[in-house]
Every structure is written in structure tokens, then in C-alpha cells.
Design an enzyme around this catalytic site. Structure first.
Site, short mmCIF file in Angstrom:
data_model
loop_
_atom_site.label_atom_id
_atom_site.label_comp_id
_atom_site.label_asym_id
_atom_site.label_seq_id
_atom_site.Cartn_x
_atom_site.Cartn_y
_atom_site.Cartn_z
N CYS A 79 18.12 -6.64 18.61
CA CYS A 79 16.84 -6.10 19.06
C CYS A 79 16.83 -5.94 20.59
O CYS A 79 17.49 -5.08 21.13
CB CYS A 79 15.70 -6.97 18.55
SG CYS A 79 14.09 -6.16 18.63
N HIS A 167 16.41 -7.23 12.90
CA HIS A 167 16.63 -8.68 12.90
C HIS A 167 17.36 -9.11 11.62
O HIS A 167 16.75 -9.15 10.55
CB HIS A 167 15.29 -9.42 13.01
CG HIS A 167 14.65 -9.32 14.36
ND1 HIS A 167 14.93 -10.21 15.37
CD2 HIS A 167 13.78 -8.42 14.86
CE1 HIS A 167 14.23 -9.86 16.45
NE2 HIS A 167 13.54 -8.79 16.16
N GLU A 169 18.37 -12.05 10.90
CA GLU A 169 18.11 -13.46 10.60
C GLU A 169 16.90 -13.68 9.71
O GLU A 169 16.74 -14.77 9.14
CB GLU A 169 17.95 -14.25 11.91
CG GLU A 169 16.69 -13.94 12.72
CD GLU A 169 16.84 -12.75 13.66
OE1 GLU A 169 16.03 -12.65 14.59
OE2 GLU A 169 17.78 -11.95 13.48
#
Length: 509
Positions: A79, A167, A169
Site C-alpha cells: 500500500c 493488503h 495481511e
């Protein structure tokens, strides 16, 4: 030398989650603020640049020196990190014309690129940015696009450097763990040897070397962190560790005796101190929650100090500090006092001229539990719900009295034992009873009553940062309400808290 991945934190709310996902791959990683000097040696196998609430176009945008990293060891920008690698190396990042927050799909993927090995075309990802990459620098190859974001992912030719504007994660990126594994294991060549057993082995050896024949004291709380820390130290130095378990009168019903017995059964050298009268005498009649906390903290230090001084030649104070505490204390926003003094016996090292040892400072909470399992700690300790440092004092709203505390303990015991007996305890992150400073009208038999109201609180969570109220069965709640009202004198009304965090907190005070 333990191999590792370094994460440079630019302030993203998701940074800890990146670390957790990598550690789930049995790879050790550390989080470092972007503005701290970064030491890279042979143990560092790769670096990840986190997201950020900032824009790379801001005059005071977070910036870091990548001279020793970029082009030399594997690097992944996430990001903000991806936009940073574009903006500072000849590309353009501008405000986005399209909505780039929420679910999106990578409709074009270069599956030959090692970052996207085994990733399906059209895979779902999670976007969260107001800016977008409008032009990549020369030598940057776009390897993933969504319908709105052409430069969803890129690779720098001739370097092991990648950038992704989503993202990986978060849960909403369905193949995010595979993408991180492709980077950490496939590209960085990490060997995935960071396991609970390996942590125990290396930590015990390190503690033996560091402590030698020195004596250590540790304040046990009955919780997971201090219990696991004590077990590690016990394995390393045995009887040179003295644990002090203080009963402040604010633990759950009969908990001091139960937990003390379990500690003794584990072979720990434990001193149990019943100081409940000392705490409760000073709390009597106090209503303000912050005043309650200060009294508890002060008295705890007094009691602990007195007991600790009975142990001769002590040189170290052990604490159950875990990695989120460490990260917060050196956050990109500056140091913050997140560790409550009465919970982690703050103030004592200076007062007693002790050095501090923190054997769990590298671990997240879930990792602490797995290490505890490796050490053979019983489920009674490992699966305990989190419990506030000030204990039941902050669940007894309003004026503290022994009578009210007994009422609260009895009601809480019925609720917690009910959860256990009905197979619901392990489905809940944290549960307890709150005694309100409110009385209400009721009817028992033919008599009118004017007695106390209590709140049942139970939440589901993974880390306590956010939480949702637990959807316990109506039949169970009805049963618990009847049990409490019938068996605890002074309570005639039971309500259930259905607020989530945020906007509410888990505790009421």
C-alpha cells in the site's frame, strides 16, 4: 543466528497483522519504526514496507533510507510502501478518481512472477488507499491489475523488489497468506524454523547464559503471560527463581487458592501472599475508578517490595511483557506508557535497584499460549480469559464495599462456571459480571424488593483490540439469570450487554 524478516512501520493499523501472518508461517519477524536506524545483517532475509494513514505527497510524509536494502535484499512495499517506492524513484502517485477502499479483484495477474505463484486470476484483495499509482518508473513491470487500478502490483526488473497496492495481511484478501508465503519463503528463502519448541529451546539457553547463578523474582498474576514467563525461567534457572503471587482480594471467587495450587503443582517456587485485607481496607468507600487503580497499584508495590526483600541477593525482576507492549513503546508516534504499573510491577526495578528480564518480549499473545503448551502448562491456565489488572474493583461500579464485592464474586462465579459446564467458555474471549450502582424494584414471592442490578458481559475477539458481543443461547442466559437471582442475596435484576467494541469498551471502567 535467528533468520528474520524486518517490517518497517509507517503507522498502519495493519502492521501488527502483517507480523502475525508471517509468524503463522513459522518465520520470525520484527517490526521497526520507519524513523529508527535499521540494522541489517546476514540474519535479515527480507524487508516489508507497511501501509500508512499518510500520503506520500504530504510535505511531512514518512520517509526512510533504503540505500542498504533496495536492490540488495528482497523488498516488498504494501500500500503506502508500494506508493513510496514509486513516488521516490521517478513515478507518479496522485489522488484517486475511483473508490479504492474495500474488496476488489485482480483481473490481470502475471502468474509467472514468483510473488503470484499459485494465485488464481480474479483473486479477491482488499484495497485501502485514497491515492493511486498513475505512472510507474522506468524498469517497473506491472504484474497485477484490478478493473479500477492498473498498477495493483509491480516488480522492479533486475531487483528482488515488489510493490502491491492492496493488503495481503487482512482476511478479506483471500489468498493473502499465499502471497506472503511466496515472498517470505519462496523469494526470501526463509526456512520456517520459528516454532514454539524452537523458541523454548533457544530462550532457555539464552536465559541460562544471561542469568548464570543470579536470583530472579517474578510477580505472578494468574494470567497466561506471567505464568508462561515463570515456566520458561523455571526451566532455565530452577530454584533461583522466586515467584510472588499476591491476593489483593479482587480476584474471582476462590481463585487465589486454585491458581496457587496449580502453580505449586507445576513445581514453581511460589510465595502466596494474602494481602486482601490491606487492599480492601484502603478501597473501602472509594467510588472513582482511577482512584481505585492508583490505590491498587500503590498497595501492590508495597506488598511486593516487602516480600521480595525477604529473598536475599536478588538481581533481576522478571516481567511478562509481550511484543505488542514493546511495539507500542517504540511506536512511530513516539513512546507511550501502555503497561499499567500495578499489572507489570512498574516502579519496582528502580526502587529495588533490579535489572529487568522479559523472556516473552518477542511474542504475540497467541504465540505465548502455544509456547505455554510446549512447556506443558495446563489448560486451566492457558485458556483463561483475560482479566483486568485491577481485578473486580473496576467491575464493581460506584462505592467499594466488602458486601458488594462478595455479591459480585458470587454472581460472577455462577456465570463463569455456567459457561464452563455448558461448553461455552472456550467460545468466548472474555466474560464477567458488572455490578451496577443501581437498584430496581422487584417481586420475590409476595414481597416487594428494591435490590441491585447486574450486567452479564461476554465478547468474542482475537486480540481484544476489537470485539463483538457473544451470541450466547437464550436458554443459557435465562438459566444463569435465574441462578443468580435465586442464589445471590441482594440481586433482583440481570441484564445482558449487547454492545461491541468499538464504540463501547470490553470493561465498563
Amino acid at each position: 543466528m535467528q533468520e528474520k524478516i524486518l517490517i518497517l512501520d509507517f503507522g498502519s493499523q495493519y502492521t501488527q497483522l502483517i507480523a502475525r501472518r508471517i509468524r503463522e508461517l513459522n518465520v520470525y519477524c520484527e517490526i521497526h519504526p520507519f524513523n529508527h536506524s535499521l540494522i541489517t545483517d546476514e540474519s535479515v532475509k527480507g524487508v516489508i514496507l507497511s501501509g500508512s494513514p499518510s500520503s506520500v505527497r504530504d510535505n511531512n510524509a514518512p520517509a526512510t533510507d533504503l540505500l542498504k536494502i533496495k536492490g540488495k535484499i528482497p523488498l516488498l512495499g504494501v500500500c503506502y510502501g508500494a506508493q513510496y517506492l514509486v513516488h521516490n524513484y521517478g513515478g507518479d502517485v496522485l489522488p484517486s478518481n475511483n473508490r479504492e477502499y474495500g474488496r476488489a479483484n485482480l483481473i490481470k495477474i502475471n502468474t509467472r512472477d514468483p510473488l503470484f505463484k499459485n494465485i488464481k486470476q480474479g483473486t479477491q484483495v482488499w484495497m485501502s488507499h485514497a491515492d493511486t499509482i498513475t505512472r510507474v518508473p522506468d524498469g517497473y513491470e506491472i504484474i497485477g491489475s484490478t478493473s479500477d487500478v492498473e498498477a495493483g502490483a509491480y516488480h522492479i526488473k533486475g531487483e528482488n523488489t515488489w510493490g502491491i497496492q492492496f493488503h495481503p495481511e487482512v482476511y478479506h484478501t483471500t489468498e493473502g497468506k499465499q502471497i506472503l508465503e511466496n515472498f517470505v519463503v519462496g523469494i526470501c528463502r526463509c526456512s520456517q524454523n520459528w516454532t514454539p519448541d524452537s523458541f523454548v529451546e533457544s530462550t532457555v539457553l539464552s536465559l541460562k547464559n544471561q542469568l548464570g547463578d543470579d536470583k530472579v523474582i517474578l510477580g505472578l498474576s494468574g494470567g497466561v503471560d506471567s505464568s508462561v514467563a515463570a515456566s520458561l525461567l523455571n526451566r532455565a534457572i530452577g530454584r533461583n527463581l522466586t515467584c510472588i503471587f499476591v491476593d489483593n482480594g479482587l480476584l474471582r471467587k476462590n481463585e487465589f487458592e486454585k491458581v496457587l495450587d496449580s502453580y505449586l503443582g507445576l513445581g514453581l517456587n511460589v510465595i502466596g501472599v494474602d494481602a486482601s485485607d490491606m487492599f480492601l481496607d484502603q478501597l473501602e468507600g472509594v467510588s472513582d475508578p482511577e482512584t481505585k487503580r492508583k490505590i491498587i497499584g500503590r498497595v501492590f508495590i508495597e506488598v511486593f517490595d516487602e516480600e521480595a526483600r525477604k529473598v536475599r541477593d536478588v538481581k533481576w525482576l522478571a516481567q511478562g511483557t509481550i511484543y505488542p507492549d514493546v511495539i507500542e513503546s517504540v511506536s512511530v508516534n513516539g513512546p507511550s506508557a501502555t503497561i499499567k504499573s500495578h499489572h507489570n510491577v512498574g516502579g519496582l526495578p528502580e526502587k529495588m535497584h533490579l535489572k529487568v528480564i522479559e523472556p516473552l518480549r518477542l511474542l504475540f499473545k497467541d504465540e505465548v499460549r502455544r509456547v505455554g503448551q510446549s512447556l506443558g502448562l495446563p489448560d486451566f491456565i492457558l485458556n483463561r480469559h483475560p482479566f483486568p489488572g485491577p481485578g473486580l474493583a473496576i467491575r464493581l461500579l460506584g462505592e467499594m464495599t466488602r458486601e458488594k464485592l462478595t455479591m459480585l464474586k458470587d454472581a460472577d462465579d455462577i456465570f463463569i462456571e455456567g459457561l464452563k459446564n455448558n461448553g461455552l467458555y472456550d467460545t468466548v474471549w472474555q466474560a464477567g459480571v458488572i455490578l451496577l450502582p443501581v437498584q430496581s424494584v422487584g417481586v420475590m414471592g409476595d414481597e416487594r424488593t428494591y435490590e441491585n442490578a447486574i450486567v452479564l458481559r461476554a465478547v468474542c475477539s482475537t486480540d481484544g483490540m476489537t470485539a463483538d458481543w457473544s451470541h450466547l443461547p437464550y436458554e443459557f442466559l435465562g438459566y444463569i439469570s435465574n441462578e443468580i437471582i435465586n442464589k445471590v442475596k441482594g440481586i433482583n435484576r440481570v441484564v445482558y450487554d449487547i454492545s461491541s467494541k468499538p464504540p463501547s469498551t470490553i470493561e465498563w471502567e
